[in-house]
Design a protein around this motif. Structure first.
Motif, mmCIF file in Angstrom:
data_model
loop_
_atom_site.group_PDB
_atom_site.id
_atom_site.type_symbol
_atom_site.label_atom_id
_atom_site.label_comp_id
_atom_site.label_asym_id
_atom_site.label_seq_id
_atom_site.Cartn_x
_atom_site.Cartn_y
_atom_site.Cartn_z
ATOM 1 N N LYS A 261 -9.708 -8.678 0.497
ATOM 2 C CA LYS A 261 -9.285 -9.702 1.686
ATOM 3 C C LYS A 261 -8.170 -8.874 2.495
ATOM 4 O O LYS A 261 -7.230 -8.822 1.830
ATOM 5 C CB LYS A 261 -9.329 -11.127 1.177
ATOM 6 C CG LYS A 261 -10.290 -11.617 0.158
ATOM 7 C CD LYS A 261 -9.768 -12.904 -0.288
ATOM 8 C CE LYS A 261 -10.870 -13.331 -1.230
ATOM 9 N NZ LYS A 261 -10.585 -14.711 -1.791
ATOM 10 N N GLN A 262 -8.335 -9.216 3.691
ATOM 11 C CA GLN A 262 -7.060 -8.705 4.707
ATOM 12 C C GLN A 262 -7.058 -9.462 6.037
ATOM 13 O O GLN A 262 -7.895 -9.807 6.347
ATOM 14 C CB GLN A 262 -7.223 -7.306 4.971
ATOM 15 C CG GLN A 262 -6.104 -6.628 5.459
ATOM 16 C CD GLN A 262 -6.339 -5.022 5.965
ATOM 17 O OE1 GLN A 262 -7.133 -4.922 6.570
ATOM 18 N NE2 GLN A 262 -5.322 -4.344 5.201
ATOM 19 N N GLU A 263 -5.744 -9.558 6.200
ATOM 20 C CA GLU A 263 -5.734 -10.502 7.468
ATOM 21 C C GLU A 263 -6.015 -9.534 8.796
ATOM 22 O O GLU A 263 -5.325 -8.536 8.797
ATOM 23 C CB GLU A 263 -4.197 -11.297 7.483
ATOM 24 C CG GLU A 263 -4.008 -12.273 8.704
ATOM 25 C CD GLU A 263 -2.562 -13.169 8.849
ATOM 26 O OE1 GLU A 263 -2.832 -14.112 8.750
ATOM 27 O OE2 GLU A 263 -1.751 -12.075 8.863
ATOM 28 N N ARG A 264 -6.726 -10.298 9.714
ATOM 29 C CA ARG A 264 -7.273 -9.499 10.908
ATOM 30 C C ARG A 264 -7.063 -10.138 11.910
ATOM 31 O O ARG A 264 -7.070 -11.468 11.938
ATOM 32 C CB ARG A 264 -8.632 -8.767 10.684
ATOM 33 C CG ARG A 264 -8.815 -7.765 9.757
ATOM 34 C CD ARG A 264 -8.121 -6.644 9.918
ATOM 35 N NE ARG A 264 -8.404 -5.282 8.793
ATOM 36 C CZ ARG A 264 -9.171 -4.512 8.807
ATOM 37 N NH1 ARG A 264 -10.069 -4.208 10.053
ATOM 38 N NH2 ARG A 264 -9.613 -3.656 7.841
ATOM 39 N N PRO A 271 -5.390 -14.928 13.779
ATOM 40 C CA PRO A 271 -5.584 -14.094 12.665
ATOM 41 C C PRO A 271 -6.630 -14.853 11.882
ATOM 42 O O PRO A 271 -6.662 -15.957 11.810
ATOM 43 C CB PRO A 271 -4.350 -13.997 11.913
ATOM 44 C CG PRO A 271 -3.115 -14.419 12.960
ATOM 45 C CD PRO A 271 -3.840 -15.216 13.841
ATOM 46 N N GLN A 287 2.987 -0.782 4.137
ATOM 47 C CA GLN A 287 2.795 -0.725 5.679
ATOM 48 C C GLN A 287 1.541 -0.550 6.139
ATOM 49 O O GLN A 287 0.936 0.030 5.183
ATOM 50 C CB GLN A 287 3.728 0.092 6.407
ATOM 51 C CG GLN A 287 3.541 1.494 5.977
ATOM 52 C CD GLN A 287 4.553 2.283 6.988
ATOM 53 O OE1 GLN A 287 5.747 1.938 7.635
ATOM 54 N NE2 GLN A 287 4.382 3.830 6.937
ATOM 55 N N ALA A 288 1.257 -0.991 7.103
ATOM 56 C CA ALA A 288 -0.382 -0.722 7.518
ATOM 57 C C ALA A 288 -0.622 0.788 7.864
ATOM 58 O O ALA A 288 0.355 1.627 8.474
ATOM 59 C CB ALA A 288 -0.776 -1.547 8.851
ATOM 60 N N GLU A 332 -8.640 -5.461 13.976
ATOM 61 C CA GLU A 332 -7.602 -4.656 13.827
ATOM 62 C C GLU A 332 -6.567 -5.578 12.932
ATOM 63 O O GLU A 332 -6.696 -6.877 12.751
ATOM 64 C CB GLU A 332 -6.883 -3.972 14.892
ATOM 65 C CG GLU A 332 -7.497 -2.875 15.500
ATOM 66 C CD GLU A 332 -7.705 -1.592 14.737
ATOM 67 O OE1 GLU A 332 -7.057 -1.877 13.541
ATOM 68 O OE2 GLU A 332 -8.142 -0.732 14.967
ATOM 69 N N GLN A 333 -5.822 -4.786 11.957
ATOM 70 C CA GLN A 333 -4.884 -5.231 11.278
ATOM 71 C C GLN A 333 -3.815 -6.014 12.110
ATOM 72 O O GLN A 333 -3.437 -5.371 13.252
ATOM 73 C CB GLN A 333 -4.223 -4.506 10.134
ATOM 74 C CG GLN A 333 -5.209 -3.610 9.384
ATOM 75 C CD GLN A 333 -4.763 -2.635 8.446
ATOM 76 O OE1 GLN A 333 -3.435 -2.885 7.859
ATOM 77 N NE2 GLN A 333 -5.326 -1.473 8.339
ATOM 78 N N VAL A 334 -2.962 -6.942 11.591
ATOM 79 C CA VAL A 334 -2.041 -7.775 12.274
ATOM 80 C C VAL A 334 -1.011 -6.678 12.934
ATOM 81 O O VAL A 334 -0.635 -6.691 14.132
ATOM 82 C CB VAL A 334 -1.271 -8.766 11.857
ATOM 83 C CG1 VAL A 334 -0.391 -9.394 12.514
ATOM 84 C CG2 VAL A 334 -2.461 -9.855 11.484
#
Length: 411
Positions: A261-264, A271, A287-288, A332-334
Motif C-alpha cells: 500500500k502506498q500513497e499516490r 492523495p 526516500q522515494a 505518482e508518489q507524493v
C-alpha cells in the motif's frame, strides 16, 4: 482514413479465408472481426509499421495467435465449424497474406504523398519539435525556413511554399490578418498533436493561453465511469486465479505483507492509497526512488509478474472505489509529484483526471527514470487529457495488450 481502409481490407481477406475454411457465414464474420480487433491492438495500422514488412509479419502472427485464444470464449458457438486445423491455417496463411497486403498498401500511400513545404513563423526554441515532426511524418512535412512575422517578407515568401506554420498562439490572428486569408495557415499545436500524438512542452508554452482555456474545462464523463466499473469487475473475475497464486508465491518467498500500500496523487492533486502486490523485499526506504534504482530489492516472483503487470491487478479495487480509472495518467508518489510540480511546467494538469491503470503514455512511451523522460511522458498524458474520448479509452485498453507483450514501459 488510411487506417480504416486497411482495417476493412484485412477483414475482407480474413473473411474470405475463414469462409472457405468453414463454409459458415456467421462464424467467418465473427472470427474475422475478432482477428481484426487484435490486429488493431497490435498496432499494425500505424505508419511506422505499415512500411516495415518484417514488423507486419511478426505483429500479424502474434495478433492472430492471440485471436485464437480470445475466440475460445465463443468456442461453444464455433467449434463445429472452425476447428484447430482451420485456426492453424488461418494464422499461418493469414499472417503471410495480410503482412504483404498491408506492406504494399503502406508503401503505395507513402509514395503517393507529396511533401508539403512549410514556412515556420515563430521562436527558435521549437526547432527540435519541427525536426521530430519531419521524421515522424515520413517527409510529408518539410520546414524550409523559419522567420519572424515581418509583413513584407511574409507575403513575399508565402507564395513560395505550400503552407505557413504559426508557432506562437499570439501571432496567429496577426498573421492571418496580414495574409487576408489567401494562404493556408496551420497552427504548430495542431500539427504536433496530429503527427506526434503528444503535446511537447515547448508547444504548450508557445500556446499557453490556448491550452489553459482547454484544460480548465477538462472533466470525466459518466460513460467513462461505467466503462471503469465494467472493466474492473471483468478484470477481477478473469485475473482472480492468477492473483491468488501470486499472493501465495509472495507469502512463501518473503512472508507478509502480501499487499503493498502506498500513497499516490490522484484527481485534483488529492492523495489516495494505491494497492499493488508486493514485488520487493520488505525493507524500509528513507526516500522515494525510481524503480531502476531499486532493482536489488526485487523478489524472484516480482521479476516474473512485473513485466506482465500482474502486480498491478489489485488496482481494479482502486477503480471500483473511484480512486482510479481504467485509463488515465499513471499515479505518482507524493514526493515525486511535489518535486516535478516545481521543476516541470504544466505538470499539475495531469491531475485534471483520475489516474489510470493504463494510459496513453504507457502504450506510447517507455518507463521514465529521469527528469527529461518524465517531461516527454507528461506530453503524452497532456495529449490524452485534451483529446480523450470513450473510443480512445477502448483503443488504449486494446493496445495495452501489445505494450505488455513487448514489455514496453515495464520495470
Amino acid at each position: 482514413m488510411k487506417e480504416a481502409a486497411v482495417f476493412f481490407l484485412d477483414w475482407s481477406v480474413l473473411f474470405l479465408l475463414n469462409y472457405v475454411l468453414s463454409n459458415a457465414l456467421a462464424a467467418a464474420i465473427v472470427f474475422s472481426f475478432i482477428c481484426c480487433v487484435f490486429l488493431f491492438a497490435f498496432r499494425l495500422y500505424e505508419d511506422q509499421h505499415l512500411t516495415n514488412l518484417a514488423q507486419q509479419f511478426i505483429r500479424t502472427l502474434v495478433a492472430l495467435t492471440f485471436s485464437i485464444f480470445a475466440s475460445y470464449v465463443l468456442y461453444p458457438l464455433l467449434h463445429e465449424v472452425i476447428g484447430l486445423r482451420q485456426f492453424a491455417i488461418n494464422v499461418l496463411l493469414g499472417s503471410a497474406v495480410i503482412s504483404v497486403v498491408n506492406y504494399s498498401v503502406g508503401v503505395f500511400f507513402t509514395k503517393r504523398v507529396k511533401p508539403k513545404r512549410c514556412l515556420v513563423i515563430g521562436k527558435a526554441e521549437i526547432e527540435p519539435v519541427l525536426q521530430e515532426i519531419m521524421k515522424k511524418s515520413n517527409g510529408r512535412f518539410v520546414f524550409v525556413e523559419r522567420i519572424n512575422p515581418d509583413p513584407a517578407s511574409l507575403k513575399q515568401k508565402a507564395v513560395q511554399v505550400d503552407a505557413l506554420v504559426v508557432a506562437d498562439y499570439d501571432l496567429f490572428q496577426h498573421v492571418r490578418s496580414q495574409l487576408e486569408g489567401k494562404y493556408p495557415v496551420l497552427l504548430l499545436s495542431e500539427l504536433a498533436e496530429r503527427i506526434l500524438k503528444r503535446i511537447p512542452l515547448e508547444v504548450m508554452d508557445s500556446f499557453k493561453n490556448y491550452y489553459e482555456m482547454l484544460f480548465i474545462h477538462a472533466e470525466e464523463s459518466s460513460l467513462k465511469r461505467a466503462l471503469d466499473i465494467v472493466c474492473a469487475l471483468i478484470g477481477l473475475i478473469v485475473f482472480s486465479p492468477l492473483m491468488l497464486v501470486t499472493a501465495l508465491c509472495i507469502y512463501i518467498e518473503d512472508g507478509r505483507p502480501v499487499i503493498f500500500k502506498q500513497e499516490r496523487v490522484g484527481k485534483d492533486g488529492v492523495p489516495f492509497i494505491m494497492y499493488k502486490f508486493r514485488t520487493m523485499k520488505n525493507e524500509k526506504r528513507h526516500q522515494a526512488m525510481f524503480v531502476d534504482q531499486e532493482t536489488h530489492r526485487i523478489l524472484k516472483i516480482g521479476k516474473l509478474i512485473r513485466p506482465i503487470r500482474l502486480d498491478e491487478t489489485l488496482q481494479f479495487v482502486n477503480i471500483l472505489k473511484g480512486d482510479m480509472s481504467i485509463v488515465g495518467p499513471r499515479p505518482e508518489q507524493v514526493p515525486f509529484v511535489r518535486d516535478f510540480e516545481q521543476k516541470i511546467p504544466f505538470y499539475s494538469y495531469r491531475h485534471k483526471l483520475k489516474p489510470g491503470l493504463t494510459g496513453w503514455a504507457q502504450i506510447m512511451y517507455k518507463y521514465s527514470s529521469n527528469l527529461e523522460e518524465v517531461k516527454t511522458k507528461l506530453s503524452y498524458d497532456l495529449y490524452y487529457i485534451k483529446n480523450r474520448t470513450i473510443f480512445m479509452d477502448i483503443r488504449i485498453i486494446l493496445q495495452t495488450i501489445e505494450a505488455v507483450f513487448w514489455k514496453r514501459g515495464a520495470k
